[in-house]
Design an enzyme around this catalytic site. Structure first.
Site, PDB file in Angstrom:
ATOM      1  N   GLN A 168      16.009  -2.009  22.310  1.00  0.00           N
ATOM      2  CA  GLN A 168      15.693  -0.698  21.492  1.00  0.00           C
ATOM      3  C   GLN A 168      14.313  -1.033  21.092  1.00  0.00           C
ATOM      4  OE1 GLN A 168      18.827  -1.537  18.937  1.00  0.00           O
ATOM      5  NE2 GLN A 168      17.590  -1.556  16.903  1.00  0.00           N
TER       6      GLN A 168
ATOM      7  N   ALA B 259      18.064   1.708  24.253  1.00  0.00           N
ATOM      8  CA  ALA B 259      18.373   1.853  25.688  1.00  0.00           C
ATOM      9  C   ALA B 259      19.743   0.708  25.977  1.00  0.00           C
ATOM     10  CB  ALA B 259      17.169   1.684  26.470  1.00  0.00           C
TER      11      ALA B 259
ATOM     12  N   LYS C 233       9.466  -3.237  21.437  1.00  0.00           N
ATOM     13  CA  LYS C 233      10.577  -3.197  22.333  1.00  0.00           C
ATOM     14  C   LYS C 233      11.550  -4.542  22.077  1.00  0.00           C
ATOM     15  CE  LYS C 233      12.508  -2.206  26.714  1.00  0.00           C
ATOM     16  NZ  LYS C 233      12.202  -1.756  28.062  1.00  0.00           N
TER      17      LYS C 233
ATOM     18  N   ASP D 249      13.058   3.688  36.996  1.00  0.00           N
ATOM     19  CA  ASP D 249      14.237   4.145  35.733  1.00  0.00           C
ATOM     20  C   ASP D 249      13.527   5.756  35.566  1.00  0.00           C
ATOM     21  OD1 ASP D 249      16.106   4.095  34.248  1.00  0.00           O
ATOM     22  OD2 ASP D 249      15.295   2.806  32.634  1.00  0.00           O
TER      23      ASP D 249
END
Length: 510
Positions: free
Chosen positions: A161, A157, A176, A310
């Site tokens: 990542q 992203a 993450k 999001d």
């Protein structure tokens, strides 16, 4: 027409003056920041010159047959320039690009289709960089915590990542990891955007883009703190526990920091993998999937006012259990909006006025949400329908392919009006618009009729929210009984409406 060289020199001079005003220690100490700013300024100057010489040229005839093609071409060229800039700089630029790529029906289709690739093709950190961040933040060698960490990320992203890993006790997790330089560049990048948006507004006063930078500047610090993301996910799990099919990944706090978040690993498929003709085992469940996701977001908006900000397909994973039950995994809880009660009530009333084609109420509730004169454009943006459908009371009818084409044309023709609406609405409304577009895109991917699914499901969430509010205010048993009866009547009306929509759409097939 102003010559290209003169526009460019004027732009450089103004940008230089603005840079002096914004100049601070972060830029002074970072030569890379100056380079990033210069690259950004160059790209923006190229885009502005292109627009100035085409659709904003005094010699152009906007009524000519060639004008739509000219307009579409300049949108596409500009979008491609922005995409290259976002891919080169990463971080906050990717975030802004992803935001643009999520605004279906709101901005020209050329920008949406071009920037959408950033949802799945964000720049990637190397495996060594990932290990370095883990080591720095957990203050130990990664092997002392993780038995294995897969080298290829599950997804990448704008800010981080995710890698599949296994703890030393055998637990499978998703880790993450924040991109190494994204935090240090974020301040410089946001200041660059502010300067250049100010410059763009000077060249084209009708172009309102400050809302985009304003929201990125406000939300980015929260998204860069993964500990806040962990707390958000736990709060959401508690609020949404009434949905047994929804899973929020568990956080492993002992192995999490502001730049590293270790979570429960979730299987399943993204929505794009379930499109028409793909994954046949999910075919009988597509309507159910659509209904569940619509209910999830509707309950967030109307019941709790705590909304995942999001909403793109990559943050949803769909799993089919051995018992043929659908499980939806909601990922990436870095940013949430807390919607004020008054805002939620006004939005619910605005939505219902669109469905009932009540122009007077539409205008009234639009004004309460910050938009006065442009209420009809605002209504089209919320409903994802054409002006004819919204004002003519045709929102209840199935959207045709002709209307779909008209909506995309309107997004280009009424670009200035749309930008003005986005400039006027409160920040909470921007997240709602993104969520609405997610639901429309999801239904389109799954091949589900969005009129039937979305309207009925969102109406039920509205009814539930109103019932809870009214029931809490009851002071006597008769009052409670009246409220309960009114709630059941509302549910009956919604179900009847859903059946009528289904029957109408069925008749349209023959």
């Amino acid at each position: 027409m102003m010559p290209k060289k003169r526009i460019f020199k004027t732009g450089v001079a103004l940008i230089g003056a603005s840079l002096g005003a914004y100049y601070n220690k972060e830029i002074q100490d970072c030569s890379i920041g100056v380079f990033r700013f210069a690259k950004t300024a160059t790209t923006v100057a190229e885009i502005l010159i292109d627009y100035k010489n085409t659709i904003y040229s005094k010699t152009i005839d906007i009524s000519s047959k060639e004008y739509p093609k000219i307009r579409s071409d300049v949108h596409l060229r500009s979008a491609q320039r922005l995409l290259k800039l976002c891919e080169k700089h990463g971080g906050a630029f990717i975030k802004v690009g992803q935001h643009l790529g999520a605004l279906d029906y709101l901005i020209p289709a050329e920008y949406v289709s071009t920037m959408k690739v950033l949802h799945s093709q964000a720049p990637q950190s190397t495996y060594d960089e990932v290990l370095k961040v883990i080591k720095e933040d957990l203050k130990c060698d990664p092997t002392s915590v993780f038995r294995t960490i897969e080298k290829i990320p599950l997804g990448t992203a704008s800010l981080a990542q995710v890698h599949k890993a296994e703890l030393n006790d055998g637990t499978v997790v998703a880790v993450k990891v924040q991109h190494p330089l994204v935090k240090s560049y974020s301040t410089i990048d946001i200041k660059s955007m502010e300067i250049l948006v100010d410059f763009a507004s000077w060249v084209f006063p009708d172009l309102k883009l400050d809302w985009l930078v304003r929201e990125t500047k406000k939300t980015l610090p929260f998204e860069l703190n993964f500990l806040l993301e962990g707390k958000n996910s736990e709060k959401t799990a508690a609020l949404m526990k009434h949905l047994p099919w929804l899973n929020i990944p568990k956080v492993f706090w002992d192995y999490s920091t502001s730049r590293v978040l270790t979570m429960e690993y979730c299987g399943g498929y993204e929505i794009a993998a379930l499109g028409q003709g793909k994954r046949a085992e999910f075919e009988p469940f597509k309507k159910e999937i659509s209904q569940k996701i619509t209910q999830m977001y509707s309950d967030m908006i109307f019941l709790h006012g705590y909304v995942h900000c999001d909403p793109h397909h990559g943050n949803l994973k769909i799993e089919l259990t051995d018992k043929k039950q659908i499980v939806i995994h909601l990922l990436d809880h870095g940013l949430y909006a807390q919607l004020p009660l008054e805002f939620r009530e006004n939005y619910a009333k605005f939505w219902m006025s669109i469905i009932h084609a009540n122009v007077q109420e539409m205008q009234e509730h639009s004004e309460k949400l910050g938009v006065k004169e442009l209420y009809s454009y605002f209504a089209c943006m919320v409903a994802g329908r054409s002006m004819t459908s919204v004002l003519g009371g045709k929102v209840k009818k199935t959207k045709t392919s002709e209307e779909e084409k008209q909506i995309k044309i309107d997004a280009s023709v009424y670009l200035n009006e749309i930008m003005e609406v986005l400039h006027q609405v409160p920040s909470e409304m921007l997240f709602i618009l993104k969520t609405n577009d997610l639901l429309r895109g999801l239904n389109s991917t799954l091949g589900v009729n969005d009129n039937i699914t979305s309207f009925a499901t969102m109406s039920r969430s509205c009814a539930n929210a109103n019932f809870i509010k009214e029931y809490q205010q009851c002071k006597s048993l008769p009052h409670k009984l009246r409220v309960v009866l009114s709630h059941y009547v509302a549910y009956f009306k919604i179900t009847t409406y859903e059946i009528l929509l289904w029957w109408t759409s069925l008749l349209n097939l023959y």
